[in-house]
Design a protein around this motif. Structure first.
Motif, PDB file in Angstrom:
ATOM      1  N   LEU A 169       0.495  -1.008  -0.062  1.00  0.00           N
ATOM      2  CA  LEU A 169      -0.194  -0.346   0.047  1.00  0.00           C
ATOM      3  C   LEU A 169       0.833   0.771  -0.082  1.00  0.00           C
ATOM      4  O   LEU A 169       0.646   2.296  -0.891  1.00  0.00           O
ATOM      5  CB  LEU A 169      -0.576  -0.249   1.393  1.00  0.00           C
ATOM      6  N   PHE A 196      -5.929   2.593   6.715  1.00  0.00           N
ATOM      7  CA  PHE A 196      -5.156   1.329   6.859  1.00  0.00           C
ATOM      8  C   PHE A 196      -5.189   0.934   7.874  1.00  0.00           C
ATOM      9  O   PHE A 196      -4.861  -0.168   8.211  1.00  0.00           O
ATOM     10  CB  PHE A 196      -4.812   1.001   5.259  1.00  0.00           C
ATOM     11  N   SER A 200      -5.996  -2.202  10.610  1.00  0.00           N
ATOM     12  CA  SER A 200      -5.108  -3.720  10.439  1.00  0.00           C
ATOM     13  C   SER A 200      -4.369  -3.715  11.943  1.00  0.00           C
ATOM     14  O   SER A 200      -4.403  -5.016  12.669  1.00  0.00           O
ATOM     15  CB  SER A 200      -4.283  -3.892   9.163  1.00  0.00           C
TER      16      SER A 200
END
Length: 232
Positions: A169, A196, A200
């Motif tokens: 990413l 993101f 996670s």
């Protein structure tokens, strides 16, 4: 003023650094396949002999550039995750802030793109890249595990999978920002990376947080039974 004479080790280290800096410039201008040992040596102001006294070939030098940058990035993560932790949410914010800003200070982001392209076409290079990536994934997965231990939370996925995702990413966002800065501006890039990462490596809800209210169950509406018609 008398100039201090460098030791043999200091002189060798200086030569390596100049070769690395020159190589970064040459790789950015020509790409890995077209860059030669002669190009790099000349840009650094040395001979081929000086190059081969420090590196086996340009592939080793290429990965040394990536390794050196990785170490610089990792130092800050090590500092943040050295523990102990009083506020898990604050730690998550700090880690997310550092990760979300990597795209802008990543001197080697385009070299990573170059590495991916070369690996598709060159099996020997691909083998070297895969070995290097495994080491990077291992290190990032270790950071995920450290965060989990410090905050008492389980990661959203296996640490190695999170490592692969976070690295891919960051590379992708960095490349998109460089190619289309109007579409993926700095604010957008940081927001995407931060969101993101937080998803996670989540932190636990505080002990005094109100319990989530159960979903309201709808009572099914029963239709009245049809009346039976008597036979004539």
């Amino acid at each position: 003023m008398t100039r201090q004479r460098l030791s043999r080790e200091q002189s060798r280290e200086q030569t390596r650094e100049r070769l690395l800096d020159a190589a970064h410039t040459v790789f950015m201008e020509k790409g890995f396949p077209l860059a030669s040992v002669e190009d790099i040596s000349a840009a650094a102001g040395y001979s081929r002999g000086a190059f081969y006294s420090n590196f086996e070939d340009k592939t080793q030098l290429f990965f040394e550039l990536l390794r050196r940058e990785g170490e610089e990035i990792d130092q800050e993560f090590h500092r943040m995750l050295s523990g102990p932790v009083d506020d898990p949410a604050a730690l998550q914010e700090e880690v997310a802030r550092h990760y979300s800003q990597l795209y802008q200070g990543d001197k080697c982001s385009l070299l990573w793109m170059e590495a991916r392209i070369v690996a598709v076409r060159d099996e020997k290079f691909r083998t070297a890249l895969n070995g290097f990536l495994e080491e990077r994934y291992r290190q990032i997965a270790e950071f995920v595990e450290m965060f989990s231990r410090l905050t008492g939370t389980a990661p959203a996925a296996p640490p190695r999978e999170i490592a692969i995702g976070l690295m891919a990413l960051c590379e992708g966002v960095s490349f998109s920002h460089r190619c289309a800065p109007d579409m993926v501006d700095g604010r957008t890039a940081e927001s995407v990376l931060s969101w993101f990462l937080k998803a996670s490596i989540a932190v636990p809800a505080p002990d005094d947080a109100p319990a989530a209210s159960p979903a309201t169950k709808k009572t099914p509406v029963r239709k009245p039974a049809a009346k039976k018609t008597k036979a004539a």
